[in-house]
Enzyme design. Structure first.
Site, PDB file in Angstrom:
ATOM      1  N   ASP A   1      38.217  43.033  40.338  1.00  0.00           N
ATOM      2  CA  ASP A   1      37.575  42.342  39.215  1.00  0.00           C
ATOM      3  C   ASP A   1      38.480  41.211  38.735  1.00  0.00           C
ATOM      4  OD1 ASP A   1      39.605  43.549  37.732  1.00  0.00           O
ATOM      5  OD2 ASP A   1      38.284  45.028  36.807  1.00  0.00           O
ATOM      6  N   ALA A   2      38.136  40.602  37.615  1.00  0.00           N
ATOM      7  CA  ALA A   2      38.902  39.468  37.094  1.00  0.00           C
ATOM      8  C   ALA A   2      40.337  39.854  36.732  1.00  0.00           C
ATOM      9  CB  ALA A   2      38.199  38.881  35.870  1.00  0.00           C
TER      10      ALA A   2
END
Length: 139
Positions: free
Chosen positions: A20-21
């Site tokens: 994810d980010a």
């Protein structure tokens, strides 16, 4: 009847697309990792899911699961998925699966897979060949 079966081990590398980010494995991707491990284990046993659909009109679906997440995995980590069958029912298989990195628990799941009729999507008995293969692993 509850039985304990031999453990299967499946390794998977974390790719950029799995994160994810924040740079950690997105929680839902663990479900994909566990699915791959179960599928590859069945493949090793000679059970081809596409053949089950074509030849016996049977397929597997996830009925329920219970997941817990302990520690994050990151890009390039090598994750080991440990799988074992904890119970085989008339139309179900219960799996205990663990995602580990160097022996450290990252995530743990109990997954119940249901065998269904591929046409009506209703519970159906496990094919005899699948049951026999799973029972052959019994400790």
């Amino acid at each position: 009847m509850e039985s304990t079966f031999t453990e299967a081990i499946f390794n998977i590398r974390v790719y950029y697309e799995d994160t994810d980010a924040g740079g950690v494995v997105f929680y839902a991707n663990y479900l994909k990792f566990l699915e791959r491990a179960r599928t590859e284990w069945l493949r090793e046993l000679g059970v081809q899911q596409s053949a089950l659909v074509a030849d016996e009109a049977r397929m597997f679906v996830v009925h329920s699961l219970d997941m817990s997440y302990r520690k994050p995995a990151r890009l390039d980590d090598l994750i080991t998925i440990r799988s074992r069958v904890t119970r085989v029912g008339r139309a179900s298989i219960h799996f205990d699966q663990r995602a580990e990195r160097d022996g450290e628990l990252l995530a743990h799941g109990n997954i119940q897979i249901c065998c269904v009729d591929a046409v009506h999507l209703r519970p159906a008995a496990l094919p005899a060949v699948v049951r026999a293969k799973l029972e052959s692993l019994q400790e």
